[in-house]
Design a protein around this motif. Sequence first.
Motif, PDB file in Angstrom:
ATOM      1  N   UNK A   2      32.601  24.882 -15.372  1.00  0.00           N
ATOM      2  CA  UNK A   2      31.900  24.045 -14.396  1.00  0.00           C
ATOM      3  C   UNK A   2      30.755  24.885 -13.849  1.00  0.00           C
ATOM      4  N   UNK A   3      29.515  24.536 -14.234  1.00  0.00           N
ATOM      5  CA  UNK A   3      28.336  25.294 -13.822  1.00  0.00           C
ATOM      6  C   UNK A   3      27.523  24.457 -12.839  1.00  0.00           C
ATOM      7  N   UNK A   4      27.331  24.954 -11.646  1.00  0.00           N
ATOM      8  CA  UNK A   4      26.544  24.249 -10.638  1.00  0.00           C
ATOM      9  C   UNK A   4      25.199  24.951 -10.456  1.00  0.00           C
ATOM     10  N   UNK A   5      24.112  24.198 -10.651  1.00  0.00           N
ATOM     11  CA  UNK A   5      22.762  24.758 -10.630  1.00  0.00           C
ATOM     12  C   UNK A   5      22.171  24.763  -9.226  1.00  0.00           C
ATOM     13  N   UNK A   6      21.110  25.529  -9.067  1.00  0.00           N
ATOM     14  CA  UNK A   6      20.413  25.561  -7.788  1.00  0.00           C
ATOM     15  C   UNK A   6      19.603  24.287  -7.584  1.00  0.00           C
ATOM     16  N   UNK A   7      19.198  24.045  -6.349  1.00  0.00           N
ATOM     17  CA  UNK A   7      18.527  22.783  -6.023  1.00  0.00           C
ATOM     18  C   UNK A   7      17.132  22.676  -6.618  1.00  0.00           C
ATOM     19  N   UNK A   8      16.422  23.788  -6.802  1.00  0.00           N
ATOM     20  CA  UNK A   8      15.075  23.727  -7.382  1.00  0.00           C
ATOM     21  C   UNK A   8      15.144  23.324  -8.853  1.00  0.00           C
ATOM     22  N   UNK A   9      16.060  23.964  -9.576  1.00  0.00           N
ATOM     23  CA  UNK A   9      16.258  23.562 -10.975  1.00  0.00           C
ATOM     24  C   UNK A   9      16.621  22.086 -11.048  1.00  0.00           C
ATOM     25  N   UNK A  10      17.525  21.668 -10.176  1.00  0.00           N
ATOM     26  CA  UNK A  10      17.976  20.283 -10.176  1.00  0.00           C
ATOM     27  C   UNK A  10      16.819  19.319  -9.980  1.00  0.00           C
ATOM     28  N   UNK A  11      15.970  19.615  -9.002  1.00  0.00           N
ATOM     29  CA  UNK A  11      14.851  18.726  -8.692  1.00  0.00           C
ATOM     30  C   UNK A  11      13.931  18.549  -9.889  1.00  0.00           C
ATOM     31  N   UNK A  12      13.688  19.628 -10.629  1.00  0.00           N
ATOM     32  CA  UNK A  12      12.825  19.528 -11.806  1.00  0.00           C
ATOM     33  C   UNK A  12      13.521  18.825 -12.958  1.00  0.00           C
ATOM     34  N   UNK A  13      14.807  19.124 -13.139  1.00  0.00           N
ATOM     35  CA  UNK A  13      15.518  18.615 -14.309  1.00  0.00           C
ATOM     36  C   UNK A  13      15.719  17.109 -14.284  1.00  0.00           C
ATOM     37  N   UNK A  14      15.869  16.525 -13.089  1.00  0.00           N
ATOM     38  CA  UNK A  14      16.207  15.102 -13.014  1.00  0.00           C
ATOM     39  C   UNK A  14      14.987  14.196 -12.929  1.00  0.00           C
ATOM     40  N   UNK A  15      13.790  14.771 -12.941  1.00  0.00           N
ATOM     41  CA  UNK A  15      12.592  13.945 -12.841  1.00  0.00           C
ATOM     42  C   UNK A  15      12.558  12.913 -13.970  1.00  0.00           C
ATOM     43  N   UNK A  16      12.391  11.640 -13.612  1.00  0.00           N
ATOM     44  CA  UNK A  16      12.261  10.578 -14.593  1.00  0.00           C
ATOM     45  C   UNK A  16      13.559  10.082 -15.190  1.00  0.00           C
ATOM     46  N   UNK A  17      14.704  10.584 -14.710  1.00  0.00           N
ATOM     47  CA  UNK A  17      15.986  10.200 -15.311  1.00  0.00           C
ATOM     48  C   UNK A  17      16.660   9.021 -14.617  1.00  0.00           C
ATOM     49  N   UNK A  18      16.157   8.616 -13.471  1.00  0.00           N
ATOM     50  CA  UNK A  18      16.730   7.455 -12.773  1.00  0.00           C
ATOM     51  C   UNK A  18      16.133   6.186 -13.390  1.00  0.00           C
ATOM     52  N   UNK A  19      16.625   5.842 -14.562  1.00  0.00           N
ATOM     53  CA  UNK A  19      15.999   4.781 -15.351  1.00  0.00           C
ATOM     54  C   UNK A  19      16.082   3.402 -14.719  1.00  0.00           C
ATOM     55  N   UNK A  20      17.111   3.164 -13.900  1.00  0.00           N
ATOM     56  CA  UNK A  20      17.215   1.844 -13.259  1.00  0.00           C
ATOM     57  C   UNK A  20      16.679   1.851 -11.823  1.00  0.00           C
ATOM     58  N   UNK A  21      16.120   3.002 -11.412  1.00  0.00           N
ATOM     59  CA  UNK A  21      15.468   3.128 -10.096  1.00  0.00           C
ATOM     60  C   UNK A  21      16.359   2.699  -8.935  1.00  0.00           C
ATOM     61  N   UNK A  22      17.648   3.063  -9.031  1.00  0.00           N
ATOM     62  CA  UNK A  22      18.551   2.704  -7.938  1.00  0.00           C
ATOM     63  C   UNK A  22      18.805   3.882  -6.987  1.00  0.00           C
ATOM     64  N   UNK A  23      18.112   4.978  -7.223  1.00  0.00           N
ATOM     65  CA  UNK A  23      18.242   6.129  -6.339  1.00  0.00           C
ATOM     66  C   UNK A  23      19.420   7.025  -6.627  1.00  0.00           C
ATOM     67  N   UNK A  24      20.193   6.699  -7.677  1.00  0.00           N
ATOM     68  CA  UNK A  24      21.332   7.532  -8.060  1.00  0.00           C
ATOM     69  C   UNK A  24      21.205   7.889  -9.538  1.00  0.00           C
TER      70      UNK A  24
END
Length: 219
Positions: free
Chosen positions: A52-74
């Motif tokens: 179980x690897x938990x990443x830092x918040x900066x990496x997270x912010x960059x990695x998830x860009x554009x992945x909310x395909x249904x634009x529901x905020x999750x």
Amino acid sequence: MIRRSRHWVIAIAACGLAAGLATPAMAHPHVWVKVETTVVYEQGAIAALAQRWTFDDLYTAMAIQGLDTNNDGTYDRQELAELAQVNMDGLKEFDYFTFPQLGGAKLALGEPKDYWLELAEGVLTLHFDLPLADPVLAEAEGFTFAVYDPSYFIAFDMAEKSPVVLGAGAPKGCTVEIGSPAKEADDAQRLGEAFYNQLGGANFGISTAKTVAIVCPKS
């Protein structure tokens, strides 16, 4: 499809260093990961390491860009599935930064299973089971492992609470012993020798590597 140029996955960071970016001036981390590991037992043997690897918040912010395909905020598991796959595909070249040993001899790994990403409290966590190619008898002496990046581009640190636990089926009386980086430096060197050679000896992460030993009472 996820464009690797847009998403800072672990695989990209590692591959960039392998391509020649590892220099003394870059001997500091760009991604931070907290690691939790469960030692998995099956039929009287150590069969896998559930990570179980938990990443830092900066990496997270960059990695998830554009992945909310249904634009529901999750970000559900399906939306994060391709990113998880990209990570696992890239990490294979580097043995998933996981180095198990038995009596000082390197152990081969199998193919990862049950890998997925979750986003909770603003950070990504990667879950995956990493089997040993050949299970090790549960009470065998000298079983150890370490999770680290020799280049120190990625800083792997153990979680503050219960970083390593023994799963169901562990023999009675077996314990987890976590060595200090200084004490285990020689073990870390042996574990990552082949990888260090690929990086031209740039073993910057050796000072942070902690070796975990599973110690069982002698019968």
